[in-house]
Write a protein that holds these residues in place. Structure first.
Motif, PDB file in Angstrom:
ATOM      1  N   PRO A  24     -12.602  40.152  17.173  1.00 24.62           N
ATOM      2  CA  PRO A  24     -11.347  40.359  17.542  1.00 24.62           C
ATOM      3  C   PRO A  24     -10.686  39.194  18.290  1.00 24.62           C
ATOM      4  CG  PRO A  24     -12.978  41.660  19.015  1.00 24.62           C
ATOM      5  CD  PRO A  24     -13.646  40.923  17.951  1.00 24.62           C
ATOM      6  N   TYR A  86      -7.274  54.992  17.933  1.00 26.51           N
ATOM      7  CA  TYR A  86      -7.434  54.865  16.545  1.00 26.51           C
ATOM      8  C   TYR A  86      -6.859  55.724  15.742  1.00 26.51           C
ATOM      9  CZ  TYR A  86     -11.458  51.546  16.888  1.00 26.51           C
ATOM     10  OH  TYR A  86     -12.160  50.366  16.733  1.00 26.51           O
ATOM     11  N   LEU A 120      -6.992  52.703  10.449  1.00 27.30           N
ATOM     12  CA  LEU A 120      -8.025  52.546   9.505  1.00 27.30           C
ATOM     13  C   LEU A 120      -7.555  53.534   8.475  1.00 27.30           C
ATOM     14  CD1 LEU A 120     -11.366  53.204  11.775  1.00 27.30           C
ATOM     15  CD2 LEU A 120     -10.287  51.011  10.987  1.00 27.30           C
ATOM     16  N   GLY A 121      -8.222  53.097   7.299  1.00 24.43           N
ATOM     17  CA  GLY A 121      -8.060  53.730   5.974  1.00 24.43           C
ATOM     18  C   GLY A 121      -8.892  53.337   4.878  1.00 24.43           C
ATOM     19  N   ASP A 123      -9.714  51.851   0.916  1.00 27.35           N
ATOM     20  CA  ASP A 123      -9.009  50.775   0.335  1.00 27.35           C
ATOM     21  C   ASP A 123      -8.569  51.435  -1.180  1.00 27.35           C
ATOM     22  OD1 ASP A 123     -11.450  50.992  -0.677  1.00 27.35           O
ATOM     23  OD2 ASP A 123     -11.915  48.835  -0.560  1.00 27.35           O
ATOM     24  N   ARG A 129     -14.692  58.674   2.428  1.00 26.79           N
ATOM     25  CA  ARG A 129     -14.845  57.475   3.153  1.00 26.79           C
ATOM     26  C   ARG A 129     -13.756  57.871   4.390  1.00 26.79           C
ATOM     27  NH1 ARG A 129     -16.473  54.285   5.366  1.00 26.79           N
ATOM     28  NH2 ARG A 129     -15.644  52.280   5.930  1.00 26.79           N
ATOM     29  N   GLN A 132     -15.814  59.459   6.996  1.00 25.40           N
ATOM     30  CA  GLN A 132     -16.781  58.472   7.513  1.00 25.40           C
ATOM     31  C   GLN A 132     -15.929  57.715   8.617  1.00 25.40           C
ATOM     32  OE1 GLN A 132     -18.855  56.331   4.601  1.00 25.40           O
ATOM     33  NE2 GLN A 132     -19.887  58.083   3.863  1.00 25.40           N
ATOM     34  N   GLN A 136     -16.567  57.069  12.280  1.00 26.10           N
ATOM     35  CA  GLN A 136     -16.905  55.545  12.939  1.00 26.10           C
ATOM     36  C   GLN A 136     -15.761  55.367  13.910  1.00 26.10           C
ATOM     37  OE1 GLN A 136     -16.589  53.911   9.222  1.00 26.10           O
ATOM     38  NE2 GLN A 136     -18.756  53.131   8.899  1.00 26.10           N
ATOM     39  N   ALA A 140     -16.266  54.405  18.304  1.00 24.88           N
ATOM     40  CA  ALA A 140     -15.722  53.358  18.999  1.00 24.88           C
ATOM     41  C   ALA A 140     -15.180  53.826  20.387  1.00 24.88           C
ATOM     42  CB  ALA A 140     -14.445  52.791  18.033  1.00 24.88           C
TER      43      ALA A 140
ATOM     44  N   ASP B  49     -24.287  57.206  12.575  1.00 26.18           N
ATOM     45  CA  ASP B  49     -23.492  56.855  11.638  1.00 26.18           C
ATOM     46  C   ASP B  49     -23.949  56.053  10.600  1.00 26.18           C
ATOM     47  OD1 ASP B  49     -21.672  58.505  12.934  1.00 26.18           O
ATOM     48  OD2 ASP B  49     -20.160  57.012  13.279  1.00 26.18           O
ATOM     49  N   PHE B  53     -24.636  57.940   6.730  1.00 21.97           N
ATOM     50  CA  PHE B  53     -23.889  57.569   5.913  1.00 21.97           C
ATOM     51  C   PHE B  53     -24.540  56.690   4.610  1.00 21.97           C
ATOM     52  CE2 PHE B  53     -20.032  57.286   8.890  1.00 21.97           C
ATOM     53  CZ  PHE B  53     -19.896  58.513   8.972  1.00 21.97           C
ATOM     54  N   THR B 295     -23.694  49.673   4.982  1.00 23.72           N
ATOM     55  CA  THR B 295     -23.100  50.252   5.779  1.00 23.72           C
ATOM     56  C   THR B 295     -23.045  49.727   7.285  1.00 23.72           C
ATOM     57  OG1 THR B 295     -25.273  51.344   5.547  1.00 23.72           O
ATOM     58  CG2 THR B 295     -23.411  53.025   5.311  1.00 23.72           C
ATOM     59  N   GLU B 298     -19.966  48.002   7.402  1.00 21.98           N
ATOM     60  CA  GLU B 298     -18.735  48.929   7.284  1.00 21.98           C
ATOM     61  C   GLU B 298     -18.388  49.407   8.902  1.00 21.98           C
ATOM     62  OE1 GLU B 298     -18.063  51.173   3.352  1.00 21.98           O
ATOM     63  OE2 GLU B 298     -19.171  52.072   4.872  1.00 21.98           O
ATOM     64  N   THR B 299     -19.645  49.872   9.365  1.00 22.33           N
ATOM     65  CA  THR B 299     -19.377  50.381  10.990  1.00 22.33           C
ATOM     66  C   THR B 299     -18.963  49.409  11.698  1.00 22.33           C
ATOM     67  OG1 THR B 299     -20.880  52.235  10.108  1.00 22.33           O
ATOM     68  CG2 THR B 299     -20.636  51.718  12.428  1.00 22.33           C
ATOM     69  N   LEU B 301     -17.644  46.692  11.608  1.00 21.24           N
ATOM     70  CA  LEU B 301     -16.105  45.949  11.487  1.00 21.24           C
ATOM     71  C   LEU B 301     -15.252  47.156  11.922  1.00 21.24           C
ATOM     72  CD1 LEU B 301     -16.349  44.432   7.776  1.00 21.24           C
ATOM     73  CD2 LEU B 301     -16.148  43.167  10.083  1.00 21.24           C
ATOM     74  N   VAL B 302     -15.431  48.167  11.579  1.00 19.20           N
ATOM     75  CA  VAL B 302     -14.587  49.514  12.177  1.00 19.20           C
ATOM     76  C   VAL B 302     -14.448  49.207  13.755  1.00 19.20           C
ATOM     77  CG1 VAL B 302     -14.177  51.751  12.404  1.00 19.20           C
ATOM     78  CG2 VAL B 302     -14.805  50.749  10.401  1.00 19.20           C
ATOM     79  N   LEU B 303     -15.795  48.943  14.231  1.00 21.11           N
ATOM     80  CA  LEU B 303     -16.031  49.060  15.800  1.00 21.11           C
ATOM     81  C   LEU B 303     -15.213  47.836  16.163  1.00 21.11           C
ATOM     82  CD1 LEU B 303     -19.579  50.310  16.212  1.00 21.11           C
ATOM     83  CD2 LEU B 303     -17.114  51.718  16.724  1.00 21.11           C
ATOM     84  N   MET B 304     -15.185  46.795  15.442  1.00 21.05           N
ATOM     85  CA  MET B 304     -14.501  45.611  16.049  1.00 21.05           C
ATOM     86  C   MET B 304     -12.795  45.779  15.789  1.00 21.05           C
ATOM     87  SD  MET B 304     -17.031  42.599  14.578  1.00 21.05           S
ATOM     88  CE  MET B 304     -16.056  41.315  15.141  1.00 21.05           C
ATOM     89  N   VAL B 306     -11.548  45.643  12.992  1.00 20.71           N
ATOM     90  CA  VAL B 306     -11.028  44.824  11.818  1.00 20.71           C
ATOM     91  C   VAL B 306     -10.479  45.735  10.617  1.00 20.71           C
ATOM     92  CG1 VAL B 306     -11.857  43.428  10.015  1.00 20.71           C
ATOM     93  CG2 VAL B 306     -12.807  43.010  12.404  1.00 20.71           C
ATOM     94  N   VAL B 308     -10.003  47.741   7.610  1.00 20.37           N
ATOM     95  CA  VAL B 308     -11.172  48.103   6.540  1.00 20.37           C
ATOM     96  C   VAL B 308     -10.703  47.279   5.286  1.00 20.37           C
ATOM     97  CG1 VAL B 308     -11.779  50.284   5.319  1.00 20.37           C
ATOM     98  CG2 VAL B 308     -10.916  50.539   7.424  1.00 20.37           C
ATOM     99  N   ARG B 312     -14.585  44.805   1.712  1.00 19.67           N
ATOM    100  CA  ARG B 312     -14.813  44.458   0.421  1.00 19.67           C
ATOM    101  C   ARG B 312     -15.142  43.179   0.434  1.00 19.67           C
ATOM    102  NH1 ARG B 312     -13.880  48.556  -4.587  1.00 19.67           N
ATOM    103  NH2 ARG B 312     -14.404  50.360  -3.084  1.00 19.67           N
ATOM    104  N   VAL B 314     -15.892  41.015   2.818  1.00 21.12           N
ATOM    105  CA  VAL B 314     -17.105  40.494   3.506  1.00 21.12           C
ATOM    106  C   VAL B 314     -18.341  40.879   2.522  1.00 21.12           C
ATOM    107  CG1 VAL B 314     -18.520  40.772   5.488  1.00 21.12           C
ATOM    108  CG2 VAL B 314     -16.069  40.758   5.581  1.00 21.12           C
TER     109      VAL B 314
END
Lengths: 662, 333
Positions: A24, A86, A120-121, A123, A129, A132, A136, A140, B49, B53, B295, B298-299, B301-304, B306, B308, B312, B314
């Motif tokens: 980030p 979020y 977040l969403g 694609d 998803r 999930q 996620q 955070a 998670d 998942f 997974t 995915e997790t 990247l979400v926590l950072m 970044v 979503v 794909r 990455v």
């Protein structure tokens, strides 16, 4: 050999670079620093009345500051907290353009309020998803979470996990509110379908009419049925017969159905359609029947290029917009209120729509940087009534965050005639917006009407009853929804059952207090618990006797609601005298006082209902800013700032911020 | 210098014999990276998670990996997944006891898998084409059964739901609130162990490698190639059906597009895990590690925070890097 090793090294470097690219970047926040605050006192020579005029001149100075994400978030509310929010939604701007508006609202609010929001969403449309992503996002550990409750059954568990982790959650765009969705999140920001139909009906029937019809392309669809019900109710209120006509999503057959209906009911002159799939066959029918704009009245839900063209040529009176920008902006705003001040959304459903798009505003140009100069006129001031300091703090905070210039006017003692004059003086200043307390609608009607006639958007805050009851066509009233306060309070008190409930009213006949009791009684009846109103007076000793006598006659009463300190204090005296302990009965009250706060802490009182005055000031500035810059109109005649429930869980926060934010 | 090169070659060959090496290394690298860079990544919430998942997709990946080792693809797994959930939901809502309905749902997935296998074997067409067709066809079935609407089970949760995929309460209690380890993880590990055993220790396992590696030679050796491949297709169906009922037992709701795009994620996980697209090479462990890697990505990247949308990209880069590395390692002398 060395070539192979260097290849492997190169690969590793690539991986590392990729990884670090995803790190980030520090967020650069532009902070607007108020540089000059001047306070001028205008003294009129003829009338010795002081008008306090506060002009906050803001010179934007760019301060580059790196906001560091705190590792440990502070518990409870803190006005200076950096919030990390979020937002999880089922669609994204990247592949569904509707969502660009929502995301723009989120980003603008984040920018204004100086909070970090991660959107977040999936694609592509993929609800599993999304579920999930909610999980996620919870991992955070954000300070707040916005979610589209597209499928309450699917999302119940992940949202519940967020709530269990102490994360405040609001729903936006998709959902039905915490009660219908059976998920105890704070509120749902979206269109109020019934109000859309009802207010649309009122507009269509404003000049009278013979017969109305609501053209529904999906009878049985809850949302669409609610729209028609609102429309029919509004017309019946105006004495105009109205009914629902079922069509389908097939344009040709729908046109025939409408045409046949009109042949059978040629006196029909008010039509409401529920979207392009109703409006398009309706336009085809009008052409075929040779109907001209002006022959009949037509309004519709939703907007499309065809509908916009018909609004412009006068065929269609309005298109109802759910105002997606406000869904994003409002969601961030509410979570910020919760995180910084412990201020909670008042109602399970917060209406972002109906927003009416008419000939007058169809060409509105959004300009997020448009300068906004507003005037606020209120019947009391912080200088001599400390209640108002909280309201004024809300005004100040919103103006600073949203870069709005405001002028606050008020008398130097309670003097409604002077307030009416101040309104006129504010109108003369030709502001971009005007907010005022409608303390006396009859006295203020003429000056407010002058403002509205001058094209100034007007809203009421703290005092008023909404444009309909006040009979002044201002945009909305920001204040407590008294009925909802009683109703939601009743639901809380009756959540674990009970035998009998009583609403202790110190001023039977006072509209606001009667509404509170009505809400309470309705909630208990819904839960199958008998409830009634007990009239007391403002005299504590006499009131205690009345309560005591009532309890002797009705010893099975176990749910009590009081409407303020004047009801709560004799009630506490009665409890002491009767030897009742916390836990023997359930008690909730309106308003807060040192006694009530002490009783909330010791468990005697389940909650005190706060009208959240900070939000009245903050919301007044925000509502006018949204109107001027984004063309967004408040959805409902009353925009509730309360009930805000103060319970054992958040009483410490309220106490800590009392006098400034609460 | 020379001896160092020799040693490296020997090490490389050894690595090539363990196809999961690349996936394991990548997973460690990615995990370490996120542990440092992403806030809250090393929390029980995030780690639970990942495995929770990963377990559902992982069960699908196990089947897909075995089928790929046998030399075939199944692109219809996502559609088949949706069908099984709809069948189970609709049967339960029609009053069929949950267990019986579950068996019928898994059976329907097995039948769809069998259809894939029969068409591939019967027509001689590449499985890529056949299952591309059935991917569309099965999606149509799911939409038809569901009437393009959600299917939900809103009655009280039967005990079977918790057996299939309830929260592992005693484990979750050991960690902070909200931690969500679920029973599907246990099923995933058991199925992975079982299938790894089948592949490595049974005659059928040998046949799978033979059928995928060199079908001509396998036939000459007396391996019933067609039967092996048909069995692998049915196995994929069964595993997809099981994954589907497990997810439904957790979410109790399914929508018409559930599982769309999962077929390629499954194939990606296998490839990252060292399963060869040409068949004959691969391990269950590698494929599972590949899935866990995805997974984790995915997790993390979400926590950072970044977007979503970047996931794909990455994932794609990792796929290519993994194939490059695998090819390099297993290059002939």
């Amino acid at each position: 050999m060395s070539r192979k090793v260097s290849m492997l090294m190169a690969l590793l470097v690539v991986v590392t670079l990729l990884a670090s690219a995803c790190q980030p970047t520090p967020q650069v926040v532009k902070e607007t620093v108020p540089v000059e605050v001047t306070k001028e006192v205008v003294v009129k020579e003829t009338v010795p009345v002081e008008v306090t005029k506060e002009v906050v001149k803001e010179v934007p100075v760019e301060v580059t500051k790196v906001v560091e994400v705190p590792v440990e978030t502070k518990p409870g509310a803190d006005p200076n907290r950096v919030l990390n929010l979020y937002a999880v939604q089922h669609a994204m701007c990247a592949w569904d353009s509707f969502w660009c508006t929502v995301e723009e609202g989120i980003r603008r609010a984040a920018d204004d309020m100086n909070v970090n929001v991660t959107i977040l969403g999936p694609d592509k449309f993929d609800l599993e998803r999304v579920a999930q992503l909610i999980d996620q996002a919870v991992a955070a550990k954000p300070d707040g979470l916005m979610v589209t409750v597209t499928d309450p059954d699917l999302f119940r568990e992940p949202i519940q996990r967020a709530l269990d982790a102490g994360i405040p959650v609001v729903a936006y765009n998709a959902g039905a509110g915490p009660i219908e969705d059976k998920i105890p999140y704070l509120t749902y920001l979206g269109q109020d379908e019934y109000q859309g139909g009802y207010q649309g009906g009122l507009r269509l029937a404003a000049e009278g009419g013979k017969k109305g019809v609501c053209i529904n392309q999906q009878v049985g669809h809850t949302g669409l049925d609610k729209r028609c019900k609102g429309f029919v109710d509004a017309l019946k209120e105006k004495g105009i017969p109205a009914e629902v006509l079922a069509i389908s999503d097939d344009p040709a057959s729908s046109q025939t159905v409408i045409s046949d209906y009109y042949t059978a009911n040629p006196d029909t002159d008010i039509f409401l359609t529920l979207g392009p799939n109703g409006a398009n066959p309706f336009y085809a029918f009008m052409d075929a029947a040779g109907l001209k704009p002006g022959d009949i009245k037509h309004g519709t839900f939703d907007l499309s290029p065809e509908i916009i063209a018909k609004i412009k040529d006068g065929t269609t009176m309005f298109g109802i917009d759910q105002q997606p920008f406000l869904q994003g902006y409002g969601g961030v705003m509410m979570l910020t209120m919760v995180g910084r001040y412990g201020i909670l959304p008042a109602l399970p459903v917060t209406g972002t729509g109906p927003g009416f798009v008419t000939k007058e505003n169809v060409d509105f140009v959004v300009d997020p940087n448009r300068p906004v100069n507003i005037y606020l006129v209120q019947h009391a001031m912080c200088a001599w009534d400390s209640f108002w300091c909280v309201v004024e703090n809300g005004i100040k905070q919103a103006a600073k965050e949203m870069n709005v210039n405001y002028t606050l006017l008020g008398p130097d003692k309670f003097d409604l005639e002077r307030v009416a004059q101040l309104i006129d003086q504010a109108v003369a200043a030709k502001p971009d917006g005007l907010a005022l307390t409608v303390t006396d609608p009859d006295l203020f009607r003429a000056p407010i009407q002058r403002a509205i006639d001058a094209g100034i958007p007007v809203i009421a805050y703290n005092a008023g009853a909404g444009p309909i009851e006040d009979k002044i066509p201002y945009l909305t009233y920001l204040g407590q929804d008294e009925y909802a306060g009683g109703y939601l309070g009743g639901l809380r008190l009756a959540a674990e059952g009970g035998k009998k409930g009583v609403c202790i009213n110190q001023q039977v006949g006072h509209t606001g207090l009667d509404k509170r009791c009505k809400g309470f009684v309705d909630a208990l009846k819904e839960k199958g618990i008998p409830a009634e109103v007990l009239a007391i007076s403002d005299d504590p000793a006499a009131s205690q006797t009345i309560i005591s006598d009532y309890y002797t006659a009705n010893p099975d009463t176990d749910i009590f609601m009081t409407l303020g300190p004047n009801g709560a204090n004799p009630f506490y005296a009665f409890m002491d005298a009767a030897g009742l302990k916390p836990g023997d009965i359930k008690h909730g009250t309106f308003d807060l006082s040192p006694e009530i706060i002490a009783k909330i802490k010791d468990g005697t009182t389940m909650f005190g209902i706060d009208q959240q005055p900070f939000l009245q000031g903050y919301g007044a500035v925000m509502t006018l800013m949204l109107k001027v810059r984004y063309g967004i109109s408040p959805a409902l005649p009353v925009t509730p700032t309360g009930p805000g429930f103060v319970t054992k869980d958040n009483v410490a926060v309220v106490e800590a911020l009392a006098g400034t934010y609460r | 210098m020379h001896s160092l090169a020799m040693r490296w070659t020997r090490f490389r060959v050894k690595l090539a014999e363990t196809p999961e090496a690349v996936a394991l290394t990548s997973l460690i690298v990615v995990f370490t990276f996120f542990a440092v860079a992403a806030g809250n990544f090393l929390s029980s919430l995030a780690l639970a998670d990942i495995v929770t998942f990963g377990s559902i997709m992982g069960i699908i990946v196990i089947g897909v990996a075995m089928l790929m080792i046998a030399g075939e693809f199944d692109l219809s797994v996502g559609s088949n997944f949706a069908v099984a959930s709809y069948v189970w939901a609709d049967l339960m809502n029609a009053g069929v006891p949950p267990l019986l309905a579950m068996i019928l749902a898994v059976l329907s997935s097995a039948i769809l898998g069998a259809i894939n296998g029969l068409v591939v074997i019967g027509s001689g067409l590449p499985s890529f084409i056949v299952t591309l067709g059935t991917m569309l066809a099965y999606r149509g079935i799911a939409r038809a059964i569901g009437g393009s609407d959600f299917a939900k089970y809103t009655q009280s949760r039967p005990f079977l739901f918790d057996v299939l995929n309830g929260p592992i309460t005693f484990l979750n209690r050991l960690f902070e609130g909200g931690t969500n380890f679920r029973v599907s993880i246990i099923w995933f590990v058991l199925i992975a162990l079982l299938m790894a055993w089948v592949l490595n220790r049974t005659r059928f396992g040998n046949w799978v490698f033979a059928a995928g590696g060199n079908p001509g030679a396998a036939l000459e050796q007396g391996v019933p190639v067609k039967r092996v491949k048909l069995t692998a297709f049915i196995l994929v169906g069964v595993l997809v059906g099981l994954a589907s009922v497990m997810q439904f037992a957790h979410r109790t709701s399914v929508d018409p597009v559930r599982g769309e795009g999962w077929e390629l994620i499954a194939v990606s996980a296998c490839v990252i895990g060292g399963v060869h697209l040409t068949g004959g090479v691969g391990t269950i462990l590698g494929a599972c590690l590949g899935m866990l890697l995805l997974t984790t990505l995915e997790t993390g990247l979400v926590l950072m925070g970044v977007s979503v949308q970047i996931f794909r990209a990455v994932a794609g880069i990792f796929l290519i890097l993994a194939v490059l590395l695998n090819t390099y390692l297993s290059r002939g002398e």
